[in-house]
Scaffold this motif. Structure first.
Motif, PDB file in Angstrom:
ATOM      1  N   ARG A  47       0.829  -1.208   0.000  1.00  0.00           N
ATOM      2  CA  ARG A  47       0.000   0.000   0.000  1.00  0.00           C
ATOM      3  C   ARG A  47       0.863   1.258   0.000  1.00  0.00           C
ATOM      4  NH1 ARG A  47      -4.536  -1.788   4.474  1.00  0.00           N
ATOM      5  NH2 ARG A  47      -6.199  -2.376   3.010  1.00  0.00           N
ATOM      6  N   ARG A  48       1.839   1.245   0.869  1.00  0.00           N
ATOM      7  CA  ARG A  48       2.672   2.431   1.024  1.00  0.00           C
ATOM      8  C   ARG A  48       3.451   2.742  -0.257  1.00  0.00           C
ATOM      9  NH1 ARG A  48       6.595   3.504   6.201  1.00  0.00           N
ATOM     10  NH2 ARG A  48       7.185   5.637   5.658  1.00  0.00           N
ATOM     11  N   VAL A  49       4.093   1.734  -0.809  1.00  0.00           N
ATOM     12  CA  VAL A  49       4.938   1.956  -1.978  1.00  0.00           C
ATOM     13  C   VAL A  49       4.094   2.258  -3.206  1.00  0.00           C
ATOM     14  CG1 VAL A  49       6.653   0.917  -3.496  1.00  0.00           C
ATOM     15  CG2 VAL A  49       6.761   0.491  -1.043  1.00  0.00           C
ATOM     16  N   GLN A  50       2.977   1.559  -3.360  1.00  0.00           N
ATOM     17  CA  GLN A  50       2.170   1.737  -4.566  1.00  0.00           C
ATOM     18  C   GLN A  50       1.620   3.153  -4.665  1.00  0.00           C
ATOM     19  OE1 GLN A  50      -1.293   2.095  -5.439  1.00  0.00           O
ATOM     20  NE2 GLN A  50      -0.676   1.884  -7.589  1.00  0.00           N
ATOM     21  N   ARG A  51       1.211   3.745  -3.542  1.00  0.00           N
ATOM     22  CA  ARG A  51       0.698   5.114  -3.571  1.00  0.00           C
ATOM     23  C   ARG A  51       1.778   6.107  -3.992  1.00  0.00           C
ATOM     24  NH1 ARG A  51      -2.320   5.580   2.191  1.00  0.00           N
ATOM     25  NH2 ARG A  51      -0.314   4.684   2.778  1.00  0.00           N
ATOM     26  N   VAL A  52       2.982   5.876  -3.509  1.00  0.00           N
ATOM     27  CA  VAL A  52       4.090   6.763  -3.887  1.00  0.00           C
ATOM     28  C   VAL A  52       4.394   6.628  -5.380  1.00  0.00           C
ATOM     29  CG1 VAL A  52       6.544   7.243  -3.548  1.00  0.00           C
ATOM     30  CG2 VAL A  52       5.093   6.750  -1.568  1.00  0.00           C
ATOM     31  N   VAL A  53       4.429   5.386  -5.868  1.00  0.00           N
ATOM     32  CA  VAL A  53       4.713   5.141  -7.281  1.00  0.00           C
ATOM     33  C   VAL A  53       3.677   5.841  -8.170  1.00  0.00           C
ATOM     34  CG1 VAL A  53       4.682   3.358  -9.072  1.00  0.00           C
ATOM     35  CG2 VAL A  53       5.974   2.999  -6.975  1.00  0.00           C
ATOM     36  N   THR A  54       2.398   5.672  -7.840  1.00  0.00           N
ATOM     37  CA  THR A  54       1.348   6.283  -8.645  1.00  0.00           C
ATOM     38  C   THR A  54       1.418   7.803  -8.590  1.00  0.00           C
ATOM     39  OG1 THR A  54      -0.095   4.387  -8.238  1.00  0.00           O
ATOM     40  CG2 THR A  54      -1.148   6.395  -9.027  1.00  0.00           C
ATOM     41  N   ALA A  55       1.684   8.354  -7.402  1.00  0.00           N
ATOM     42  CA  ALA A  55       1.724   9.812  -7.244  1.00  0.00           C
ATOM     43  C   ALA A  55       2.824  10.447  -8.075  1.00  0.00           C
ATOM     44  CB  ALA A  55       1.914  10.170  -5.773  1.00  0.00           C
ATOM     45  N   VAL A  56       3.886   9.692  -8.370  1.00  0.00           N
ATOM     46  CA  VAL A  56       5.000  10.231  -9.156  1.00  0.00           C
ATOM     47  C   VAL A  56       4.887   9.826 -10.626  1.00  0.00           C
ATOM     48  CG1 VAL A  56       7.498  10.223  -9.466  1.00  0.00           C
ATOM     49  CG2 VAL A  56       6.530  10.261  -7.159  1.00  0.00           C
ATOM     50  N   ALA A  57       4.690   8.539 -10.887  1.00  0.00           N
ATOM     51  CA  ALA A  57       4.776   8.022 -12.256  1.00  0.00           C
ATOM     52  C   ALA A  57       3.565   8.380 -13.102  1.00  0.00           C
ATOM     53  CB  ALA A  57       4.960   6.503 -12.224  1.00  0.00           C
TER      54      ALA A  57
END
Length: 502
Positions: free
Chosen positions: A284-294
């Motif tokens: 959950r934590r990593v996926q939100r960061v990835v989506t927010a940037v990529a």
């Protein structure tokens, strides 16, 4: 757990930094080479490399993943991996080179034969790569691997551009590829000394884990390479060149930001073992960061594709504009399920990955074939976009099964990113002007659109975060990183002043 988190963070920073540098070099190389070469030159090389990629995938052994999965691999494990890779490389290289005259005749392209022979040498070289490099990932020490990647990319770029300036030929692309590969192999043995020996003692053990991964890789390569073969076969080398360069540029802003995390998360997730709750929180934590940037990065690149191509590539490449636009938006959607691979690998769900890739291929292939038959290259792109949308749904459904996060929960977790990206799109479209003909006008338009997009996305993201009550998420993590960076810089400045005062 805190130590592992720190290692993952440092590894991600190293690999992300290396990927940024490598991608910047690759983008620079593509831009310069596009000015020196023709789309048909890129198309010729892309056709040969796509053939080789399919052949390599058909014999993929996926031994690196097996070595990561084995808790404490012995020297004979590495020797077995090296021996198998050597044999595979030699078989592929000689077989591909031997087929050169037949393939050149089949495509009625005399130049293709020599290119295939050169790529056969590349395939053989790939078989002697140092297998112990995987220890960097296994121990979550990624800086050596990052340095290796940057050096190889730098050599590739320098040789490609230098050769293009002298030869003005597609051979510049081959020369850069071979030079980068050779340097990578030499450095792999310098950075991690290893004297290989011919062994097959642990073949069964390695194959037991990698079998489904290998089959999955075959399907995955067919999934993402057969369209290049279709374009090269039925639409010609010029369209294939536009399609290749457009796709290469479109993938960089968003997808290349995700790949470093894929490298770090597989070994990191593997450490969580069978603790599903721990995996769920980490995902959950990593996926939100990835989506927010990529996601906004990919969408933003699609929005500036027209002035970028006109300014950077020139009039010969205007046909790449719609390709970049559509593929950039497709890659943006892919970020929503982009971390399913390391998640499934960590849980040992290699068979599930194979079934997932097979389902995607079964959906993607007919859509692309129908699209190309109906509308040529434009139809192919439309089919690919539809297949990409369905593929995201498949990936998110797989995540739901693996760690129990429903598809709706995955979407809700990224709602602020979706809203902020929508605001960014409206803002960029509102300032869009017809592409200016002169270089200064194009540069100003590109800079203005990027600035408006960046400011609008950040502002909208912070506004949505405030309205939501400042929950934990990529916004709070970005603020924490910023604060820590300020403290670090302030502390170093203070120590510097103290030393100067003494």
């Amino acid at each position: 757990m805190q130590n592992i988190r720190g290692q993952i963070l440092r590894g991600s920073v190293w690999i992300s930094g290396a990927r940024i540098v490598a991608n910047a070099l690759s983008a620079l190389s593509t831009i310069v080479l596009a000015r020196l070469l023709l789309p048909s030159d890129f198309g010729l090389v892309a056709l040969a490399t796509s053939m080789l990629a399919v052949l390599q995938a058909s014999t993929e052994l996926s031994l690196s993943q097996a070595l990561i999965h084995i808790k404490d691999p012995s020297r004979d494990h590495y020797n077995t991996a090296w021996t198998l890779n050597l044999g595979r490389g030699l078989l592929i290289g000689t077989g591909f080179a031997a087929a050169a005259p037949i393939l050149a005749e089949l495509y009625s392209e005399p130049r293709l034969g020599a290119v295939i022979v050169a790529l056969g040498v590349s395939a053989a070289l790939g078989g002697i790569q140092n297998p112990k490099l995987i220890m960097f990932q296994k121990k979550l020490k990624f800086h050596q691997d990052a340095i290796l990647g940057v050096v190889a990319a730098l050599v590739n770029v320098c040789v490609s551009i230098g050769s293009a300036l002298v030869l003005r030929s597609y051979w510049a692309l081959i020369a850069g590829l071979l030079a980068g590969q050779a340097v990578s192999i030499v450095l792999s043995y310098i950075m991690f000394p290893f004297r290989p020996a011919l062994r097959v003692k642990h073949f069964r053990e390695l194959w037991h884990f990698s079998a489904w991964v290998s089959v999955s890789q075959i399907v995955n390569t067919l999934n993402y390479r057969f369209d290049y073969l279709l374009v090269g076969t039925f639409l010609g080398r010029n369209d294939l060149g536009l399609y290749t360069v457009g796709g290469r540029l479109a993938v960089v802003p968003g997808q290349e930001l995700v790949r470093p995390l894929t490298s770090t998360l597989f070994p990191a997730f593997s450490l969580a073992g069978s603790d599903t709750e721990r995996l769920r929180r980490a995902y959950r934590r990593v996926q939100r960061v990835v989506t927010a940037v990529a996601l906004p990065t990919s969408v933003g690149f699609g929005l500036v594709a027209e002035p970028f191509v006109r300014l950077a590539l020139g009039p010969s490449w205007l046909g790449a504009i719609p390709i970049i636009q559509l593929l950039a938006f497709t890659f943006a959607l892919d970020t929503l399920g982009s971390l399913v691979f390391p998640l499934a690998m960590a849980k040992g769900e290699t068979r599930s990955l194979f079934l997932r890739n097979s389902l995607k291929l079964a959906i993607r292939m007919p859509l692309i074939l129908i699209g190309m038959a109906a509308g040529g290259l434009a139809g192919l792109l439309a089919g690919r976009a539809i297949a990409g949308f369905i593929g995201v749904a498949i990936d998110m459904s797989m995540v739901a099964r693996l760690v129990g996060i429903s598809v709706m929960a995955q979407l809700r977790a990224n709602i602020r990113c979706f809203l902020a990206t929508a605001v960014m799109i409206v803002a960029c479209v509102s300032v869009h002007q017809p592409a200016a003909g002169d270089t200064v006008g194009l540069a100003l338009q590109l800079a203005a659109t990027i600035t408006v997009g960046l400011v609008s996305y950040i502002s909208a993201t912070l506004a949505c975060w405030q309205i939501a009550g400042r929950p934990e998420g990529p916004e709070s993590e970005a603020i924490d990183i910023g604060r820590n960076l300020v403290r670090l810089l302030a502390g170093r400045w203070k120590r510097l002043r103290e030393r100067q005062g003494t």
